[in-house]
Design an enzyme around this catalytic site. Structure first.
Site, PDB file in Angstrom:
ATOM      1  N   SER A 166       0.881  -1.175   0.000  1.00 44.43           N
ATOM      2  CA  SER A 166       0.000   0.000   0.000  1.00 44.43           C
ATOM      3  C   SER A 166       0.914   1.220   0.000  1.00 44.43           C
ATOM      4  O   SER A 166       2.088   1.113   0.367  1.00 44.43           O
ATOM      5  CB  SER A 166      -0.845   0.004   1.274  1.00 44.43           C
ATOM      6  OG  SER A 166      -1.428   1.266   1.488  1.00 44.43           O
ATOM      7  N   TYR A 216      -1.547  -1.347  10.877  1.00 47.21           N
ATOM      8  CA  TYR A 216      -1.755  -1.614   9.443  1.00 47.21           C
ATOM      9  C   TYR A 216      -0.622  -0.996   8.621  1.00 47.21           C
ATOM     10  O   TYR A 216      -0.027  -1.658   7.769  1.00 47.21           O
ATOM     11  CB  TYR A 216      -3.107  -1.062   8.979  1.00 47.21           C
ATOM     12  CG  TYR A 216      -3.288  -1.204   7.479  1.00 47.21           C
ATOM     13  CD1 TYR A 216      -3.503  -2.448   6.905  1.00 47.21           C
ATOM     14  CD2 TYR A 216      -3.199  -0.090   6.632  1.00 47.21           C
ATOM     15  CE1 TYR A 216      -3.636  -2.596   5.528  1.00 47.21           C
ATOM     16  CE2 TYR A 216      -3.335  -0.224   5.259  1.00 47.21           C
ATOM     17  CZ  TYR A 216      -3.556  -1.479   4.706  1.00 47.21           C
ATOM     18  OH  TYR A 216      -3.673  -1.618   3.346  1.00 47.21           O
TER      19      TYR A 216
HETATM   20  N1  LIG Z   1      -8.733  -0.881  -0.810  1.00 48.84           N
HETATM   21  C1  LIG Z   1      -7.736  -0.056  -0.536  1.00 48.84           C
HETATM   22  O1  LIG Z   1      -7.923   1.160  -0.398  1.00 48.84           O
HETATM   23  C2  LIG Z   1      -6.341  -0.587  -0.421  1.00 48.84           C
HETATM   24  C3  LIG Z   1      -5.270   0.329  -0.515  1.00 48.84           C
HETATM   25  C4  LIG Z   1      -3.979  -0.151  -0.413  1.00 48.84           C
HETATM   26  C5  LIG Z   1      -3.757  -1.504  -0.239  1.00 48.84           C
HETATM   27  N2  LIG Z   1      -4.801  -2.378  -0.136  1.00 48.84           N
HETATM   28  C6  LIG Z   1      -4.503  -3.805   0.066  1.00 48.84           C
HETATM   29  O2  LIG Z   1      -5.123  -4.559  -0.954  1.00 48.84           O
HETATM   30  C7  LIG Z   1      -5.295  -5.907  -0.510  1.00 48.84           C
HETATM   31  C8  LIG Z   1      -6.683  -6.381  -0.912  1.00 48.84           C
HETATM   32  O3  LIG Z   1      -7.647  -5.636  -0.214  1.00 48.84           O
HETATM   33  P1  LIG Z   1      -8.967  -5.078  -0.914  1.00 48.84           P
HETATM   34  O4  LIG Z   1      -8.882  -3.614  -0.922  1.00 48.84           O
HETATM   35  O5  LIG Z   1      -9.245  -5.794  -2.175  1.00 48.84           O
HETATM   36  O6  LIG Z   1     -10.036  -5.445   0.223  1.00 48.84           O
HETATM   37  P2  LIG Z   1     -11.218  -6.523   0.285  1.00 48.84           P
HETATM   38  O7  LIG Z   1     -12.195  -6.277  -0.798  1.00 48.84           O
HETATM   39  O8  LIG Z   1     -11.687  -6.461   1.690  1.00 48.84           O
HETATM   40  O9  LIG Z   1     -10.487  -7.921   0.015  1.00 48.84           O
HETATM   41  C9  LIG Z   1      -9.697  -8.539   1.015  1.00 48.84           C
HETATM   42  C10 LIG Z   1      -9.423  -9.970   0.605  1.00 48.84           C
HETATM   43  O10 LIG Z   1      -8.613 -10.572   1.639  1.00 48.84           O
HETATM   44  C11 LIG Z   1      -9.187 -11.793   2.035  1.00 48.84           C
HETATM   45  N3  LIG Z   1      -8.968 -12.071   3.451  1.00 48.84           N
HETATM   46  C12 LIG Z   1      -9.269 -11.276   4.509  1.00 48.84           C
HETATM   47  N4  LIG Z   1      -8.975 -11.903   5.663  1.00 48.84           N
HETATM   48  C13 LIG Z   1      -8.490 -13.122   5.316  1.00 48.84           C
HETATM   49  C14 LIG Z   1      -8.018 -14.243   6.058  1.00 48.84           C
HETATM   50  N5  LIG Z   1      -7.989 -14.240   7.395  1.00 48.84           N
HETATM   51  N6  LIG Z   1      -7.588 -15.343   5.378  1.00 48.84           N
HETATM   52  C15 LIG Z   1      -7.607 -15.364   4.013  1.00 48.84           C
HETATM   53  N7  LIG Z   1      -8.039 -14.345   3.264  1.00 48.84           N
HETATM   54  C16 LIG Z   1      -8.477 -13.241   3.907  1.00 48.84           C
HETATM   55  C17 LIG Z   1     -10.690 -11.630   1.781  1.00 48.84           C
HETATM   56  O11 LIG Z   1     -11.268 -12.895   1.526  1.00 48.84           O
HETATM   57  P3  LIG Z   1     -12.261 -13.675   2.544  1.00 48.84           P
HETATM   58  O12 LIG Z   1     -13.123 -12.655   3.207  1.00 48.84           O
HETATM   59  O13 LIG Z   1     -12.981 -14.625   1.635  1.00 48.84           O
HETATM   60  O14 LIG Z   1     -11.347 -14.382   3.483  1.00 48.84           O
HETATM   61  C18 LIG Z   1     -10.701 -10.792   0.502  1.00 48.84           C
HETATM   62  O15 LIG Z   1     -10.649 -11.618  -0.638  1.00 48.84           O
HETATM   63  C19 LIG Z   1      -5.044  -5.881   1.002  1.00 48.84           C
HETATM   64  O16 LIG Z   1      -3.767  -6.425   1.266  1.00 48.84           O
HETATM   65  C20 LIG Z   1      -5.073  -4.399   1.346  1.00 48.84           C
HETATM   66  O17 LIG Z   1      -4.293  -4.095   2.467  1.00 48.84           O
HETATM   67  C21 LIG Z   1      -6.088  -1.948  -0.244  1.00 48.84           C
END
Ligand SMILES: NC(=O)c1ccc[n+]([C@@H]2O[C@H](COP(=O)([O-])OP(=O)(O)OC[C@H]3O[C@@H](n4cnc5c(N)ncnc54)[C@H](OP(=O)(O)O)[C@@H]3O)[C@@H](O)[C@H]2O)c1
Length: 260
Positions: free
Chosen positions: A131, A144
């Site tokens: 991130s 985080y």
């Molecule tokens: N959205 C943003 O603004 C943003 C910005 C920078 C970086 N990121 C990073 O992008 C990545 C993806 O996040 P996203 O934004 O796409 O959010 P999201 O829509 O909430 O997706 C998160 C994913 O992680 C999985 N996950 C969560 N807890 C888990 C666990 N205990 N075991 C296995 N899988 C798990 C969830 O699957 P299940 O619920 O099926 O387990 C889901 O597929 C993350 O690493 C986040 O830190 C996001």
């Protein structure tokens, strides 16, 4: 070509999986939501394998690796992760430790095991999702931001080791700013700036990964922010991030992750 994608049930991971499938890749998808994994398997189709796993549990991480063993995985996408909002002394300890187990430990284990396999045959791609938070301290989301600092710095260090080894294995680290996914709901915040789409972040990340680039930082503002913070003292960056995070508070005035 085959890829393992973690966190493939939602957001950026789901977009990456769909885009890889469109490019003809076979997929191994993981996440906890088994129904969504089945749905993905149905819509993506041919050659897609799924394995439901909670990657905040170490034994589950090794189980996913064992599932992939002997299947000639060419690409690892370490995407699963979440954030928590709140003052460090007020956030829930167990939730936070599980977040570290997922964002840091699971990513560390999978990166090491797949990197060993990839180096043995001198081919393979790792895409780690960090991130823009990885570049700075993050008051009100302290753990985080610290977890993403780990992902970013680990990936940069591995890139240099691979470069020195003249390896054909590549590592790319995706550092997005706000992306419209389920992340906010989980973290208990709302964005103060317009987010990019998960599809845009995914396409950008894959382009950088397939061209062997270390950094994938989508969006000009985020790129400038990541660059400019290098010239600003940590304490000032921290004060700025505090204000940015404060503006992200949910309407009830507190992050979801406050002490239960
Ligand atoms: N959205 C943003 O603004 C943003 C910005 C920078 C970086 N990121 C990073 O992008 C990545 C993806 O996040 P996203 O934004 O796409 O959010 P999201 O829509 O909430 O997706 C998160 C994913 O992680 C999985 N996950 C969560 N807890 C888990 C666990 N205990 N075991 C296995 N899988 C798990 C969830 O699957 P299940 O619920 O099926 O387990 C889901 O597929 C993350 O690493 C986040 O830190 C996001």
């Amino acid at each position: 070509m085959k890829a393992l994608v973690t966190g493939a049930t939602s957001g950026i991971g789901q977009s990456i999986a769909r885009k890889l499938a469109k490019r003809g890749w076979e997929l191994i998808l993981t996440g906890r939501n088994e129904d969504m994994l089945r749905e993905m398997q149905k819509t993506i189709g041919k050659g897609t394998e799924i394995i439901a796993a909670d990657l905040s549990k170490r034994e589950e991480v090794f189980r996913v690796y064992e599932f992939c063993k002997g299947k000639d995985v060419d690409m690892l996408v370490n995407n699963a992760g979440y954030g928590l909002f709140g003052k460090f002394d007020e956030t829930d300890m167990n939730d936070e430790l599980a977040m570290i187990d997922l964002n840091v430990t699971a990513l560390h284990i999978l990166t090491k095991l797949f990197l060993r396999d990839f180096k043995r045959r001198d081919y393979g791609t790792i895409l780690n999702v960090a991130s823009v938070a990885g570049f700075m301290p993050g008051p009100l989301m302290a753990a985080y931001y610290a977890s993403k600092n780990y992902v970013l710095k680990l990936s940069i260090a591995i890139y240099e080791e691979l470069r020195r080894d003249k390896s054909n294995v590549t590592i790319t680290v995706l550092c997005p700013g706000p992306v419209a996914t389920n992340f906010n709901n989980r973290a208990g915040v709302s964005f103060s700036v317009k987010p990019i789409t998960a599809d845009y972040a995914a396409e950008y990340a894959l382009h950088k990964a397939f061209t062997g680039k270390l950094f994938a930082i989508p969006g000009l503002t985020v790129k400038l922010g990541a660059f400019a913070q290098r010239f600003v003292p940590y304490k000032l960056v921290s004060a700025i991030v505090y204000n940015v995070q404060q503006a992200k508070k949910t309407s009830d005035g507190q992050g979801k992750a406050l002490k239960k």
